[in-house]
Design a protein around this motif. Structure first.
Motif, short mmCIF file in Angstrom:
data_model
loop_
_atom_site.label_atom_id
_atom_site.label_comp_id
_atom_site.label_asym_id
_atom_site.label_seq_id
_atom_site.Cartn_x
_atom_site.Cartn_y
_atom_site.Cartn_z
N VAL A 1 4.64 6.76 -12.73
CA VAL A 1 4.60 5.97 -11.49
C VAL A 1 3.51 6.49 -10.56
CG1 VAL A 1 5.85 5.41 -9.37
CG2 VAL A 1 6.99 5.23 -11.58
N ASN A 2 2.69 5.55 -10.06
CA ASN A 2 1.64 5.88 -9.08
C ASN A 2 1.68 4.85 -7.97
OD1 ASN A 2 -0.63 6.51 -7.62
ND2 ASN A 2 -2.10 6.07 -9.24
N PHE A 3 2.15 5.24 -6.79
CA PHE A 3 2.25 4.33 -5.66
C PHE A 3 0.92 4.11 -4.95
CE2 PHE A 3 6.77 5.89 -5.60
CZ PHE A 3 7.34 4.68 -5.96
N ASP A 4 -0.10 4.87 -5.31
CA ASP A 4 -1.39 4.83 -4.60
C ASP A 4 -2.52 4.38 -5.51
OD1 ASP A 4 -0.47 5.86 -2.06
OD2 ASP A 4 -0.23 7.80 -3.06
N PHE A 5 -2.24 3.50 -6.47
CA PHE A 5 -3.28 3.04 -7.38
C PHE A 5 -4.27 2.16 -6.61
CE2 PHE A 5 -4.84 -0.07 -10.58
CZ PHE A 5 -5.53 0.84 -11.39
N ASP A 6 -5.53 2.57 -6.61
CA ASP A 6 -6.55 1.84 -5.84
C ASP A 6 -7.55 1.11 -6.73
OD1 ASP A 6 -7.97 3.97 -6.83
OD2 ASP A 6 -8.58 4.76 -4.87
N ASP B 1 0.81 -1.22 0.00
CA ASP B 1 0.00 0.00 0.00
C ASP B 1 0.85 1.27 0.00
OD1 ASP B 1 -2.15 -1.68 0.01
OD2 ASP B 1 -3.19 -0.71 1.67
N LYS B 2 2.13 1.16 0.29
CA LYS B 2 3.06 2.27 0.13
C LYS B 2 4.47 1.69 0.07
CE LYS B 2 3.54 3.27 5.11
NZ LYS B 2 3.43 4.33 6.15
N LEU B 3 5.40 2.51 -0.43
CA LEU B 3 6.79 2.08 -0.56
C LEU B 3 7.53 2.43 0.73
CD1 LEU B 3 8.69 0.80 -2.69
CD2 LEU B 3 9.35 3.13 -3.32
N TYR B 4 8.21 1.43 1.30
CA TYR B 4 8.93 1.61 2.56
C TYR B 4 10.44 1.76 2.31
CZ TYR B 4 4.75 -0.16 4.98
OH TYR B 4 3.48 -0.34 5.46
N GLY B 5 11.05 2.67 3.04
CA GLY B 5 12.52 2.75 3.10
C GLY B 5 13.20 3.29 1.86
N LEU C 1 1.23 -3.46 -12.84
CA LEU C 1 0.97 -3.28 -11.42
C LEU C 1 1.93 -4.16 -10.63
CD1 LEU C 1 -2.95 -3.44 -11.35
CD2 LEU C 1 -1.48 -1.44 -11.67
N PHE C 2 2.54 -3.59 -9.59
CA PHE C 2 3.40 -4.33 -8.67
C PHE C 2 2.78 -4.26 -7.28
CE2 PHE C 2 6.18 -2.47 -11.92
CZ PHE C 2 6.88 -3.59 -12.36
N ASP C 3 2.89 -5.35 -6.54
CA ASP C 3 2.35 -5.38 -5.18
C ASP C 3 3.11 -6.43 -4.37
OD1 ASP C 3 0.80 -4.73 -3.02
OD2 ASP C 3 -1.10 -5.44 -3.86
N ASP C 4 2.95 -6.35 -3.07
CA ASP C 4 3.54 -7.33 -2.14
C ASP C 4 5.01 -7.53 -2.43
OD1 ASP C 4 3.53 -9.05 0.00
OD2 ASP C 4 2.81 -10.77 -1.12
N ILE C 5 5.74 -6.42 -2.62
CA ILE C 5 7.18 -6.50 -2.82
C ILE C 5 7.84 -6.59 -1.45
CG2 ILE C 5 9.20 -5.36 -3.81
CD1 ILE C 5 7.32 -3.80 -5.65
N GLY C 6 8.74 -7.54 -1.31
CA GLY C 6 9.40 -7.69 -0.01
C GLY C 6 10.36 -8.84 0.00
N PHE C 7 10.55 -9.43 1.20
CA PHE C 7 11.58 -10.43 1.41
C PHE C 7 11.00 -11.68 2.05
CE2 PHE C 7 13.30 -6.11 1.86
CZ PHE C 7 14.20 -6.10 0.79
N ASP D 1 -6.86 -1.84 -8.30
CA ASP D 1 -6.62 -3.29 -8.27
C ASP D 1 -5.45 -3.52 -7.32
OD1 ASP D 1 -6.69 -5.98 -8.77
OD2 ASP D 1 -6.09 -5.85 -10.87
N SER D 2 -5.43 -4.68 -6.68
CA SER D 2 -4.32 -5.02 -5.80
C SER D 2 -4.23 -6.52 -5.65
CB SER D 2 -4.46 -4.36 -4.43
OG SER D 2 -5.60 -4.86 -3.75
N TYR D 3 -3.03 -7.00 -5.35
CA TYR D 3 -2.83 -8.42 -5.05
C TYR D 3 -3.18 -8.70 -3.60
CZ TYR D 3 -0.44 -12.85 -4.19
OH TYR D 3 -0.14 -14.14 -3.82
N GLN D 4 -2.78 -7.80 -2.75
CA GLN D 4 -3.15 -7.89 -1.33
C GLN D 4 -3.18 -6.47 -0.78
OE1 GLN D 4 -1.29 -9.13 2.13
NE2 GLN D 4 -0.72 -6.99 2.05
N GLY D 5 -3.91 -6.28 0.31
CA GLY D 5 -4.11 -4.93 0.81
C GLY D 5 -5.11 -4.18 -0.05
N GLU D 6 -4.98 -2.85 -0.08
CA GLU D 6 -5.96 -2.01 -0.75
C GLU D 6 -5.43 -1.34 -2.02
OE1 GLU D 6 -8.99 -2.07 0.36
OE2 GLU D 6 -8.41 -3.27 2.11
N LYS D 7 -4.11 -1.22 -2.14
CA LYS D 7 -3.54 -0.47 -3.26
C LYS D 7 -2.40 -1.26 -3.90
CE LYS D 7 -4.50 3.96 -1.00
NZ LYS D 7 -3.90 5.21 -0.46
N SER D 8 -1.97 -0.79 -5.08
CA SER D 8 -0.80 -1.35 -5.75
C SER D 8 0.01 -0.21 -6.37
CB SER D 8 -1.22 -2.37 -6.81
OG SER D 8 -2.00 -1.76 -7.82
#
Length: 352
Positions: A241-246, A225-229, A343-349, A248-255
Motif C-alpha cells: 500500500v502506498n497512499f502517496d503515489f504521484d 491525496d491522503k486518507l482521512y479519518g 490505483l484508487f482515488d476520489d474515495i468519499g461520499f 497518476d491520479s484521477y483528481q488532485g495530485e496523488k492516488s
C-alpha cells in the motif's frame, strides 16, 4: 448555450430565399448606392432552428456561439473572398452569399481568449470589420483539490474554458449561491480561497456561456491525496500500500496505489455518520483489467470493475447494506489470475 440541429442543404436554401426577399424589401436603394463600393457589415443575426424546431428570429447579436449558424448582414458582400472570426479563417459556402447577406457556421475551433473580438469580411472591393465576441464553450469541471478544505484554505480547481470565471458555492434547494474569492486563474485552472460555512457545498464555475458544478462536495472525501479519518487497519499481507503515489491520479495530485497479490486485501477502520449521504464514490484504475471486492462493515461484497483507464463509480448505499455509519471498509483483489496493481482515488461520499 444550446447548439442548433445540423441543417440540410434544403433548409439553408430556404434561409437564403427568405433573406433575399428580406434584403430586396429593405435594402434595394442602399444596394444601388453601394454598387461597386467597399463592403459594410450592419449586423450579425442567429440563423437556423432552435432545439424545439422553431426558426430562430433574425435578431442582431454581438456574441456568437461556435458550432452555430449566423447571418452576416450588410452591403457589398457578393464578392466575399474570406471571413475571419477573431482572425480565424472560417469556411463559408459561396452559394450562401448575396450582396447583403452571408450565412456562415462559426467554427468550433475559433479562438475565444486573448482574441481581437472582431469579425472581418474580405471582398474584392475591400474589408469590413465588425466588433463581435466569440463565446467560449460552457466550462468543464474535472475536479478540485483538496476536497476536505476548510475556511481560509486555498483550493485548486481544474477543468477547461475558464474565461473570465466567476466561482461560487453552488446554489442548493435551501441555500443561495455564495461568491468565492479568486486568487488566480487561467483557462484550465483556478485557485480560490474557501469561505466560511462551505462544508457539504459544491463548487460552481461560470463563464459567459454557462456553469459547471463539481461532482464532489466540500468535506466529503475519505481519500484525496491522503486518507482521512482512518482509525486502524492495513493490508492483510502487511505490504503493497502506498497512499502517496504521484505517478497518476484521477483528481488532485496523488492516488492510493495498492500492489495486490492474488486474493490479497485489507480492512480499514473509520467512524463516519452516513445520515447526510446517499452513496459512496470511488475512482479506480488498474495495470490490467480485473475486479476488486468491496464491502462496508463486513457486509456483502460489491464488485468494483477495474480497467486500464480511470473509471468513476457512485455506489448507492442500498447496494452496500444501507449502513447508518461506516466503521470498516474492506477491499480484496479478486481477479483469480495472480493479482493486480490498482490505483484508487476520489474515495468519499455523495450527498442526498
Amino acid at each position: 448555450m444550446k447548439n442548433i440541429k445540423i441543417v440540410s442543404l434544403t433548409a439553408c436554401l430556404a434561409w437564403m430565399l427568405s433573406l433575399m426577399l428580406f434584403s430586396s424589401c429593405s435594402n434595394d436603394d442602399a444596394n444601388a448606392e453601394n454598387s461597386g463600393g467597399g463592403p459594410v457589415i450592419e449586423s450579425v443575426m442567429p440563423s437556423g432552428y432552435n432545439v424545439d424546431g422553431s426558426m430562430k428570429p433574425l435578431t442582431p447579436v454581438t456574441l456568437v456561439d461556435p458550432k452555430n449558424y449566423y447571418v452576416i448582414h450588410g452591403k457589398g458582400l457578393l464578392t466575399t473572398q474570406k471571413v475571419y472570426f477573431n482572425d480565424f479563417d472560417t469556411y463559408f459556402r459561396p452559394t450562401f452569399v448575396t450582396d447583403t447577406d452571408i450565412i456562415i457556421l462559426v467554427d468550433e475551433n475559433t479562438p475565444f481568449a486573448d482574441a481581437s473580438n472582431q469579425l472581418k469580411v474580405v471582398t474584392a472591393n475591400g474589408t469590413a470589420i465588425f466588433d463581435l465576441t466569440v463565446a467560449p464553450p460552457v466550462p468543464t469541471f474535472s475536479g478540485f483539490n483538496l476536497i476536505n478544505a476548510v475556511e481560509g484554505d486555498e483550493v485548486t480547481i481544474k477543468g477547461k474554458y475558464f474565461l473570465d470565471p466567476v466561482v461560487t458555492l453552488a446554489k442548493t434547494a435551501t441555500e443561495p449561491e455564495v461568491p468565492i474569492t479568486i486568487v488566480s486563474s487561467s483557462l484550465e485552472q483556478i485557485v480560490v480561497k474557501i469561505p466560511a460555512n462551505a462544508n457539504h457545498r459544491n463548487l460552481a464555475v461560470t463563464n459567459i456561456s454557462g456553469t459547471a458544478v463539481s461532482k464532489e462536495a466540500i468535506g466529503t472525501a475519505l481519500y484525496d491525496d491522503k486518507l482521512y479519518g482512518m482509525q486502524w487497519g492495513g493490508p492483510w499481507s502487511g505490504k503493497g500500500v502506498n497512499f502517496d503515489f504521484d505517478g497518476d491520479s484521477y483528481q488532485g495530485e496523488k492516488s492510493w496505489q495498492w500492489v495486490f497479490g492474488g486474493w490479497d486485501g485489507g480492512n480499514w477502520g473509520f467512524d463516519v455518520d452516513m445520515t447526510p449521504y446517499k452513496a459512496m464514490r470511488i475512482a479506480v484504475k488498474g495495470t490490467k483489467n480485473g475486479q476488486v471486492n468491496f464491502s462496508v462493515n463486513g457486509g456483502s461484497n460489491y464488485v468494483i470493475p477495474v480497467t486500464t483507464t480511470w473509471v468513476y463509480i457512485e455506489i448507492p448505499l442500498s447496494a452496500l447494506g444501507n449502513p447508518a455509519s461506516v466503521t470498516m471498509l474492506t477491499f480484496q483483489e479478486s481477479n483469480n489470475d495472480g493479482g493486480n496493481t490498482v490505483l484508487f482515488d476520489d474515495i468519499g461520499f455523495v450527498l442526498k
